[in-house]
Design an enzyme around this catalytic site. Structure first.
Site, PDB file in Angstrom:
ATOM      1  N   GLY A 147      17.308  -0.545  -9.973  1.00 46.32           N
ATOM      2  CA  GLY A 147      18.272  -1.060  -8.997  1.00 46.32           C
ATOM      3  C   GLY A 147      18.219  -0.286  -7.692  1.00 46.32           C
ATOM      4  CB  CYS A 160     -19.489  11.854  -4.790  1.00 47.16           C
ATOM      5  SG  CYS A 160     -20.913  12.853  -4.364  1.00 47.16           S
ATOM      6  CB  SER A 167     -14.881  -1.619   2.694  1.00 47.41           C
ATOM      7  OG  SER A 167     -13.492  -1.597   2.493  1.00 47.41           O
ATOM      8  CD  GLU A 175     -12.281   8.152  -4.398  1.00 53.05           C
ATOM      9  OE1 GLU A 175     -13.469   7.829  -4.562  1.00 53.05           O
ATOM     10  OE2 GLU A 175     -11.908   9.259  -4.016  1.00 53.05           O
TER      11      GLU A 175
HETATM   12  C1  LIG Z   1      -4.598   8.357   1.499  1.00 50.50           C
HETATM   13  C2  LIG Z   1      -6.068   8.160   1.651  1.00 50.50           C
HETATM   14  C3  LIG Z   1      -6.942   9.182   1.341  1.00 50.50           C
HETATM   15  C4  LIG Z   1      -8.316   9.006   1.527  1.00 50.50           C
HETATM   16  N1  LIG Z   1      -9.164  10.066   1.269  1.00 50.50           N
HETATM   17  C5  LIG Z   1     -10.472   9.961   1.644  1.00 50.50           C
HETATM   18  C6  LIG Z   1     -11.340  11.104   1.574  1.00 50.50           C
HETATM   19  O1  LIG Z   1     -10.951  12.179   1.107  1.00 50.50           O
HETATM   20  N2  LIG Z   1     -12.595  10.980   2.055  1.00 50.50           N
HETATM   21  C7  LIG Z   1     -13.080   9.810   2.551  1.00 50.50           C
HETATM   22  O2  LIG Z   1     -14.237   9.762   2.971  1.00 50.50           O
HETATM   23  N3  LIG Z   1     -12.286   8.701   2.610  1.00 50.50           N
HETATM   24  C8  LIG Z   1     -11.001   8.759   2.176  1.00 50.50           C
HETATM   25  N4  LIG Z   1     -10.169   7.658   2.260  1.00 50.50           N
HETATM   26  C9  LIG Z   1     -10.698   6.424   2.847  1.00 50.50           C
HETATM   27  C10 LIG Z   1     -10.735   5.242   1.894  1.00 50.50           C
HETATM   28  O3  LIG Z   1     -11.768   5.379   0.967  1.00 50.50           O
HETATM   29  C11 LIG Z   1     -10.811   3.977   2.745  1.00 50.50           C
HETATM   30  O4  LIG Z   1      -9.520   3.788   3.312  1.00 50.50           O
HETATM   31  C12 LIG Z   1     -11.220   2.759   1.956  1.00 50.50           C
HETATM   32  O5  LIG Z   1     -12.565   2.842   1.596  1.00 50.50           O
HETATM   33  C13 LIG Z   1     -10.997   1.474   2.750  1.00 50.50           C
HETATM   34  O6  LIG Z   1     -11.534   1.565   4.027  1.00 50.50           O
HETATM   35  P1  LIG Z   1     -10.624   1.161   5.294  1.00 50.50           P
HETATM   36  O7  LIG Z   1      -9.323   1.831   5.169  1.00 50.50           O
HETATM   37  O8  LIG Z   1     -11.424   1.406   6.499  1.00 50.50           O
HETATM   38  O9  LIG Z   1     -10.370  -0.402   5.115  1.00 50.50           O
HETATM   39  P2  LIG Z   1     -11.385  -1.586   5.506  1.00 50.50           P
HETATM   40  O10 LIG Z   1     -12.741  -1.279   4.966  1.00 50.50           O
HETATM   41  O11 LIG Z   1     -11.247  -1.894   6.949  1.00 50.50           O
HETATM   42  O12 LIG Z   1     -10.784  -2.792   4.659  1.00 50.50           O
HETATM   43  C14 LIG Z   1      -9.637  -3.545   5.098  1.00 50.50           C
HETATM   44  C15 LIG Z   1      -9.449  -4.713   4.136  1.00 50.50           C
HETATM   45  O13 LIG Z   1     -10.616  -5.565   4.177  1.00 50.50           O
HETATM   46  C16 LIG Z   1     -11.105  -5.733   2.858  1.00 50.50           C
HETATM   47  N5  LIG Z   1     -12.566  -5.907   2.875  1.00 50.50           N
HETATM   48  C17 LIG Z   1     -13.493  -5.096   3.463  1.00 50.50           C
HETATM   49  N6  LIG Z   1     -14.710  -5.566   3.232  1.00 50.50           N
HETATM   50  C18 LIG Z   1     -14.580  -6.708   2.480  1.00 50.50           C
HETATM   51  C19 LIG Z   1     -15.470  -7.652   1.906  1.00 50.50           C
HETATM   52  N7  LIG Z   1     -16.809  -7.526   2.027  1.00 50.50           N
HETATM   53  N8  LIG Z   1     -14.958  -8.686   1.210  1.00 50.50           N
HETATM   54  C20 LIG Z   1     -13.620  -8.825   1.043  1.00 50.50           C
HETATM   55  N9  LIG Z   1     -12.710  -7.959   1.559  1.00 50.50           N
HETATM   56  C21 LIG Z   1     -13.184  -6.912   2.260  1.00 50.50           C
HETATM   57  C22 LIG Z   1     -10.705  -4.477   2.121  1.00 50.50           C
HETATM   58  O14 LIG Z   1     -10.710  -4.691   0.725  1.00 50.50           O
HETATM   59  C23 LIG Z   1      -9.305  -4.244   2.687  1.00 50.50           C
HETATM   60  O15 LIG Z   1      -8.369  -5.050   2.024  1.00 50.50           O
HETATM   61  C24 LIG Z   1      -8.806   7.784   2.013  1.00 50.50           C
HETATM   62  C25 LIG Z   1      -7.905   6.748   2.295  1.00 50.50           C
HETATM   63  C26 LIG Z   1      -6.570   6.920   2.122  1.00 50.50           C
HETATM   64  C27 LIG Z   1      -5.626   5.807   2.457  1.00 50.50           C
END
Ligand SMILES: Cc1cc2nc3c(=O)[nH]c(=O)nc-3n(C[C@H](O)[C@H](O)[C@H](O)COP(=O)(O)OP(=O)(O)OC[C@H]3O[C@@H](n4cnc5c(N)ncnc54)[C@H](O)[C@@H]3O)c2cc1C
Length: 417
Positions: free
Chosen positions: A372, A271, A171, A396
């Site tokens: 179901g 992007c 994130s 995203e």
């Molecule tokens: C199937 C899939 C395909 C993807 N494809 C791509 C891709 O092609 N290229 C790419 O670069 N990325 C890709 N991603 C990455 C995706 O964008 C990230 O998984 C996403 O941004 C979340 O990051 P994270 O998984 O590290 O979760 P984290 O950032 O660790 O978040 C974990 C939890 O904490 C919450 N959180 C974090 N910060 C805060 C805050 N400030 N306040 C409150 N809550 C917060 C989040 O909302 C979430 O619920 C993909 C992910 C998946 C699952």
């Protein structure tokens, strides 16, 4: 759209009663009522847009639906479809020049909606290719980069991936540690990226890395020495897409690999705004497929001697799903029209991504319940859509991040840190 015309409880078809003086846009319609378009939102699309929708829908019916359960079960992205996507004209759809289709933003949204009615993983392939790979090359690339890559990416001859996320930076992409340093006239990249959709089947990666001058974007050929893609095999979601990690170990690139117009985090975020818009439309495609499947089941499946669709509790679910589907489709279309007019900012797109990913997942869960026990099997597309939509809710920008973006737009106060 095929309307449901038969039910065992007297039929879902009824006619609107409209006055003779109704404006043209509300003139009486003669087609049977379409349960997936109660508000006649179709009337807000142009004939060309409806024709495009029919074309992409036919592609999904012919090329995706018959095979998708197998791809999903085998966790396989059908690379052989990439050129077919190109022939359909949906890769980089809203970009113009250098072989790009040159459609509108709404065209792109419509294509996302129809492809995602087939499968969110295949829509993800298309979104990554168009919005996360072709868009930055188109917007920030040099003439040489555009000419080298855009025609091949538009035709599906080449596949691209987007590498922003890292194991420690999801994130908060600004926390990335992947680095690019100068070595003479070259660049040397080192780092670890995670969750690269299309990665293992890609020819090109758009890699975002930290430099002395801030974050820059690089065009990295997937076969460059030091580049390794590792499949992420243990995911239960988006299994018909290629998910991967990317290791960059001393990857040497010429100066011409850097995207000259992209400086700072705002470039990859722009992007993401493109791709997030596509999700606002796309999620409604998956939701529609779930809703239609559940509605068909509700009017044919009998329990207690009656179709389950005759029970008030089932009707309450169906009514709620139809309301959310109509609201989400209107929202996506409104966003698309705003974007085509140059009037949509990232916060508008966040509203669409947040609301529609959430609504689609709710609709999928309700549809699963109406089916179901059989609803958890691959006899129906609903469970697949449901687990796919868990990723759509997260990638995203998670729902929390989009909530914070909207919160900041409302209050002027940042609450991320
Ligand atoms: C199937 C899939 C395909 C993807 N494809 C791509 C891709 O092609 N290229 C790419 O670069 N990325 C890709 N991603 C990455 C995706 O964008 C990230 O998984 C996403 O941004 C979340 O990051 P994270 O998984 O590290 O979760 P984290 O950032 O660790 O978040 C974990 C939890 O904490 C919450 N959180 C974090 N910060 C805060 C805050 N400030 N306040 C409150 N809550 C917060 C989040 O909302 C979430 O619920 C993909 C992910 C998946 C699952």
């Amino acid at each position: 759209m095929t309307a449901l015309t038969t039910t065992t409880s007297g039929g879902v078809g009824y006619r609107h009663i409209l006055t003779q003086n109704a404006p043209d846009s509300l003139s009486p319609v003669t087609d049977p009522l379409d349960p997936a378009d109660l508000l006649e939102i179709d009337r807000l699309f142009s004939p060309d847009e409806l024709a495009l929708r029919a074309r992409v829908r036919a592609f999904v019916d012919e090329r995706i639906r018959p095979e998708v359960e197998g791809w999903f079960a085998a966790a396989r992205f059908p690379t052989e479809l990439a050129r077919a996507f190109g022939e359909l004209g949906v890769l980089g759809m809203h970009l113009e020049g250098d072989g790009c289709p040159g459609g509108s933003t709404v065209d792109y949204g419509i294509a996302c909606m129809e492809i995602e009615a087939g499968d969110s993983g295949l829509r993800s392939f298309m979104s990554v290719q168009g919005s996360l790979v072709m868009f930055p090359i188109h917007t920030y690339g040099s003439r040489e980069q555009r000419q080298e890559w855009l025609p091949r990416l538009a035709s599906g001859e080449a596949i691209g991936c987007f590498a922003l996320t890292e194991p420690g930076a999801g994130s908060d992409p600004g926390a990335m540690t992947t680095s690019a340093r100068r070595d003479g006239g070259d660049w040397i990249l080192d780092g670890h990226k995670r969750w690269n959709t299309n990665g293992t089947v890609s020819d090109l990666a758009v890699v975002w890395a930290r430099t002395d001058a801030g974050i820059r974007g690089f065009l990295v050929p997937s076969d460059a020495p030091g580049v390794t893609f590792l499949p992420i095999d243990d995911a239960w979601s988006l299994r018909a897409a290629a998910r991967s990690e990317l290791l960059l170990e001393g990857v040497r690139l010429p100066d011409g690999a850097v995207l000259p117009g992209a400086t700072g985090l705002s470039a990859p975020l722009s992007c993401l705004t493109e791709a997030r818009f596509g999700i606002a439309f796309g999620a409604m495609g998956a939701a529609r497929d779930c809703f239609e499947t559940a509605l068909r089941h509700a009017v044919t499946r009998e329990q207690f001697g009656r179709p389950i669709g005759s029970f008030q509790l089932i009707q309450a679910k169906l009514a709620s799903m139809a309301v959310e589907l109509a609201k989400g489709t209107l929202l996506a279309l409104r966003l698309g029209r705003m974007k085509d007019a140059g009037a949509a900012g990232p916060e508008h797109v966040s509203i669409g991504k947040l609301a529609n990913a959430r609504a689609a997942l709710d609709i999928a869960r309700e549809a699963r319940a109406i089916l179901g026990g059989d609803g958890i099997t691959s006899a129906y597309p609903v469970m697949r859509h449901m687990v796919n939509l868990e990723s759509v809710l997260t990638y995203e920008g998670t729902q929390e991040i989009h909530t914070l973006i909207v919160g900041e737009a409302l209050t002027g106060l940042r609450a991320f840190t």
